[in-house]
Design a protein around this motif. Structure first.
Motif, PDB file in Angstrom:
ATOM      1  N   PRO A  95      41.196 -33.929 -25.347  1.00  0.00           N
ATOM      2  CA  PRO A  95      41.049 -32.867 -24.344  1.00  0.00           C
ATOM      3  C   PRO A  95      40.270 -33.329 -23.108  1.00  0.00           C
ATOM      4  N   THR A  96      39.271 -34.156 -23.308  1.00  0.00           N
ATOM      5  CA  THR A  96      38.470 -34.660 -22.190  1.00  0.00           C
ATOM      6  C   THR A  96      39.319 -35.548 -21.290  1.00  0.00           C
ATOM      7  N   ILE A  97      40.082 -36.435 -21.891  1.00  0.00           N
ATOM      8  CA  ILE A  97      40.967 -37.312 -21.116  1.00  0.00           C
ATOM      9  C   ILE A  97      42.018 -36.475 -20.384  1.00  0.00           C
ATOM     10  N   SER A  98      42.539 -35.471 -21.042  1.00  0.00           N
ATOM     11  CA  SER A  98      43.542 -34.610 -20.419  1.00  0.00           C
ATOM     12  C   SER A  98      42.968 -33.869 -19.221  1.00  0.00           C
ATOM     13  N   ARG A  99      41.712 -33.470 -19.304  1.00  0.00           N
ATOM     14  CA  ARG A  99      41.066 -32.818 -18.153  1.00  0.00           C
ATOM     15  C   ARG A  99      40.994 -33.797 -16.972  1.00  0.00           C
ATOM     16  N   GLY A 100      40.791 -35.071 -17.266  1.00  0.00           N
ATOM     17  CA  GLY A 100      40.779 -36.070 -16.198  1.00  0.00           C
ATOM     18  C   GLY A 100      42.130 -36.187 -15.512  1.00  0.00           C
ATOM     19  N   ALA A 136      34.638 -39.395 -14.208  1.00  0.00           N
ATOM     20  CA  ALA A 136      33.563 -38.830 -15.036  1.00  0.00           C
ATOM     21  C   ALA A 136      34.098 -38.423 -16.411  1.00  0.00           C
ATOM     22  N   PHE A 137      35.277 -37.808 -16.446  1.00  0.00           N
ATOM     23  CA  PHE A 137      35.877 -37.441 -17.737  1.00  0.00           C
ATOM     24  C   PHE A 137      36.200 -38.692 -18.562  1.00  0.00           C
ATOM     25  N   ALA A 138      36.737 -39.713 -17.902  1.00  0.00           N
ATOM     26  CA  ALA A 138      37.067 -40.955 -18.612  1.00  0.00           C
ATOM     27  C   ALA A 138      35.810 -41.583 -19.201  1.00  0.00           C
ATOM     28  N   GLU A 139      34.738 -41.608 -18.445  1.00  0.00           N
ATOM     29  CA  GLU A 139      33.497 -42.205 -18.937  1.00  0.00           C
ATOM     30  C   GLU A 139      32.885 -41.378 -20.062  1.00  0.00           C
ATOM     31  N   GLN A 140      33.033 -40.060 -19.995  1.00  0.00           N
ATOM     32  CA  GLN A 140      32.580 -39.197 -21.087  1.00  0.00           C
ATOM     33  C   GLN A 140      33.361 -39.525 -22.363  1.00  0.00           C
TER      34      GLN A 140
END
Length: 187
Positions: A95-100, A136-140
């Protein structure tokens, strides 16, 4: 259908080739879905991501038909669902990557349609702001899942976007880092 014998054979070969290509593509999608589903223990998170993926597809379709306001609405709703999935399963990076990737889609949107109010007084163009958000999403995601090919690909693409944008400082460094991320994702 009335065709000469050679045409029938060619027709038959073409149909078989089309069916085989369709099945390979469909099986590949099913395998990818099964792999993604196995990454989370939360059915609710999985369902939120599936719904969000559908909204992204709708947004892409709307954008292709020059319905940018509709596309932005689909992307915003998808981002909300991905955020909900993040809360439901904090260990799942999809989900985090998808938000990116959604943030990068907003980089292509007209500035007035980029809805993130947190940046309302920001003078940075969405074409720059959204790739920074994607990074930022990718690094998270990389903090949770070091070496994630998907997160590296997202960060590499966002860095490439920024490195090619006119007036962005450090473009050469960004491009080199983008290449390193994309190579690492492939490896």
């Amino acid at each position: 259908i009335d065709l000469p014998r050679t045409s029938v054979l060619n027709f038959r070969r073409a149909v078989f080739a089309d069916v085989a290509a369709f099945l390979r593509e469909r099986l590949g999608e099913e395998i990818k879905l099964e792999r993604r589903r196995a990454e989370t223990k939360s059915l609710a998170a999985w369902e939120a991501v599936k719904r969000a993926d559908g909204l992204v597809a709708d947004g892409v379709e709307a954008s292709l038909h020059a319905r940018e306001a509709d596309a932005a609405e689909f992307f915003l709703r998808a981002d909300s669902l991905y955020a909900a999935a993040e809360r439901l399963d904090r260990t799942w990076v999809t989900p985090t990557i998808s938000r990116g990737w959604v943030a990068l889609r907003f980089a292509l949107s007209p500035p007035a349609l980029v809805p993130f109010a947190v940046f309302a007084r920001d003078t940075i163009s969405p074409a720059i702001r959204m790739p920074l958000r994607a990074i930022a999403f990718a690094e998270q995601a990389l903090a949770s899942s070091a070496g994630s090919a998907e997160a590296l690909a997202l960060r590499g693409y966002a860095r490439q976007w920024l490195g090619n944008w006119p007036g962005v400082g450090g473009a050469d460094t960004l491009i080199r880092r983008a290449e390193a991320d994309l190579q690492a994702a492939l490896d």
